[in-house]
Design a protein around this motif. Sequence first.
Motif, PDB file in Angstrom:
ATOM      1  N   LYS A  90      47.032   1.369  68.966  1.00  0.00           N
ATOM      2  CA  LYS A  90      47.422   2.704  68.506  1.00  0.00           C
ATOM      3  C   LYS A  90      46.372   3.723  68.928  1.00  0.00           C
ATOM      4  O   LYS A  90      46.657   4.911  68.980  1.00  0.00           O
ATOM      5  CB  LYS A  90      47.596   2.710  66.987  1.00  0.00           C
ATOM      6  CG  LYS A  90      48.843   1.978  66.536  1.00  0.00           C
ATOM      7  CD  LYS A  90      49.012   2.046  65.045  1.00  0.00           C
ATOM      8  CE  LYS A  90      50.296   1.310  64.662  1.00  0.00           C
ATOM      9  NZ  LYS A  90      50.522   1.353  63.218  1.00  0.00           N
ATOM     10  N   LYS A  91      45.155   3.238  69.229  1.00  0.00           N
ATOM     11  CA  LYS A  91      44.041   4.106  69.589  1.00  0.00           C
ATOM     12  C   LYS A  91      43.677   4.040  71.067  1.00  0.00           C
ATOM     13  O   LYS A  91      43.041   4.949  71.582  1.00  0.00           O
ATOM     14  CB  LYS A  91      42.800   3.710  68.787  1.00  0.00           C
ATOM     15  CG  LYS A  91      42.960   3.786  67.304  1.00  0.00           C
ATOM     16  CD  LYS A  91      41.713   3.254  66.615  1.00  0.00           C
ATOM     17  CE  LYS A  91      41.982   2.957  65.154  1.00  0.00           C
ATOM     18  NZ  LYS A  91      40.942   2.160  64.559  1.00  0.00           N
ATOM     19  N   MET A  92      44.042   2.959  71.743  1.00  0.00           N
ATOM     20  CA  MET A  92      43.575   2.735  73.103  1.00  0.00           C
ATOM     21  C   MET A  92      44.667   2.057  73.932  1.00  0.00           C
ATOM     22  O   MET A  92      45.305   1.127  73.455  1.00  0.00           O
ATOM     23  CB  MET A  92      42.324   1.841  73.044  1.00  0.00           C
ATOM     24  CG  MET A  92      41.705   1.513  74.375  1.00  0.00           C
ATOM     25  SD  MET A  92      40.272   0.397  74.226  1.00  0.00           S
ATOM     26  CE  MET A  92      39.001   1.534  73.741  1.00  0.00           C
ATOM     27  N   SER A  93      44.856   2.520  75.153  1.00  0.00           N
ATOM     28  CA  SER A  93      45.838   1.902  76.048  1.00  0.00           C
ATOM     29  C   SER A  93      45.297   0.568  76.566  1.00  0.00           C
ATOM     30  O   SER A  93      44.090   0.295  76.487  1.00  0.00           O
ATOM     31  CB  SER A  93      46.122   2.826  77.237  1.00  0.00           C
ATOM     32  OG  SER A  93      45.009   2.846  78.119  1.00  0.00           O
ATOM     33  N   PHE A  94      46.184  -0.240  77.123  1.00  0.00           N
ATOM     34  CA  PHE A  94      45.742  -1.501  77.714  1.00  0.00           C
ATOM     35  C   PHE A  94      44.749  -1.249  78.845  1.00  0.00           C
ATOM     36  O   PHE A  94      43.725  -1.930  78.947  1.00  0.00           O
ATOM     37  CB  PHE A  94      46.925  -2.323  78.223  1.00  0.00           C
ATOM     38  CG  PHE A  94      46.467  -3.505  79.044  1.00  0.00           C
ATOM     39  CD1 PHE A  94      45.713  -4.514  78.485  1.00  0.00           C
ATOM     40  CD2 PHE A  94      46.767  -3.570  80.393  1.00  0.00           C
ATOM     41  CE1 PHE A  94      45.260  -5.579  79.248  1.00  0.00           C
ATOM     42  CE2 PHE A  94      46.330  -4.638  81.158  1.00  0.00           C
ATOM     43  CZ  PHE A  94      45.577  -5.646  80.586  1.00  0.00           C
ATOM     44  N   LYS A  95      45.034  -0.281  79.692  1.00  0.00           N
ATOM     45  CA  LYS A  95      44.137   0.000  80.812  1.00  0.00           C
ATOM     46  C   LYS A  95      42.747   0.377  80.300  1.00  0.00           C
ATOM     47  O   LYS A  95      41.739  -0.118  80.810  1.00  0.00           O
ATOM     48  CB  LYS A  95      44.706   1.115  81.686  1.00  0.00           C
ATOM     49  CG  LYS A  95      43.887   1.374  82.930  1.00  0.00           C
ATOM     50  CD  LYS A  95      44.563   2.375  83.841  1.00  0.00           C
ATOM     51  CE  LYS A  95      43.760   2.585  85.115  1.00  0.00           C
ATOM     52  NZ  LYS A  95      44.427   3.498  86.047  1.00  0.00           N
ATOM     53  N   GLU A  96      42.675   1.229  79.291  1.00  0.00           N
ATOM     54  CA  GLU A  96      41.384   1.605  78.706  1.00  0.00           C
ATOM     55  C   GLU A  96      40.675   0.383  78.117  1.00  0.00           C
ATOM     56  O   GLU A  96      39.471   0.204  78.294  1.00  0.00           O
ATOM     57  CB  GLU A  96      41.574   2.656  77.614  1.00  0.00           C
ATOM     58  CG  GLU A  96      42.020   4.011  78.126  1.00  0.00           C
ATOM     59  CD  GLU A  96      42.484   4.939  77.014  1.00  0.00           C
ATOM     60  OE1 GLU A  96      42.257   6.151  77.174  1.00  0.00           O
ATOM     61  OE2 GLU A  96      43.058   4.467  76.005  1.00  0.00           O
ATOM     62  N   GLU A  97      41.445  -0.458  77.435  1.00  0.00           N
ATOM     63  CA  GLU A  97      40.886  -1.665  76.829  1.00  0.00           C
ATOM     64  C   GLU A  97      40.303  -2.585  77.903  1.00  0.00           C
ATOM     65  O   GLU A  97      39.176  -3.069  77.780  1.00  0.00           O
ATOM     66  CB  GLU A  97      41.980  -2.397  76.045  1.00  0.00           C
ATOM     67  CG  GLU A  97      41.539  -3.751  75.511  1.00  0.00           C
ATOM     68  CD  GLU A  97      42.699  -4.552  74.965  1.00  0.00           C
ATOM     69  OE1 GLU A  97      42.559  -5.060  73.843  1.00  0.00           O
ATOM     70  OE2 GLU A  97      43.725  -4.696  75.666  1.00  0.00           O
TER      71      GLU A  97
END
Length: 153
Positions: free
Chosen positions: A124-131
């Motif tokens: 909810k806070k971070m996209s998969f790419k960001e993760e």
Amino acid sequence: MANTYTQIHIQFVFAVKFRNAQITEAIKEELYKYISGIVQNYNHKLLAINGMPDHIHIFIGMRPTQSISDLMKEVKGGSSLWINSRKVLNEKFEWQEGYGAFSYSKSHLQNVIHYINNQELHHKKMSFKEEYLDFLTKFEIDFDEKYTFHDLL
């Protein structure tokens, strides 16, 4: 192997091809059971499995009887074949090429398990790419972003 003692904990992270949201609620639970079976059939210990419609996290206690790349070939290939043979999707299912494999000490096990089990809240806070890029950065893994993700053209 007699007199061989190991403690190897690996978190694997990989995405659906083009990060399409194909891991639906209808197949999620059975897919995770199927992947768990593959991991256990190679005598590794499954510690956690979860993900989102576009990617998956698997955390295992790995035995030194198989290479990481061979295990990922079996998990990704076997699960793709299983999904496609069930004909539950309107299009062909494929995992994106490659994966992340991140090692942890025993003292980190509960935190990693908690993190994987709470993917829905985390994303909810971070996209998969960001993760994923955050994992690569935190683990100090050299990478070229243009080879990390394949988007639809």
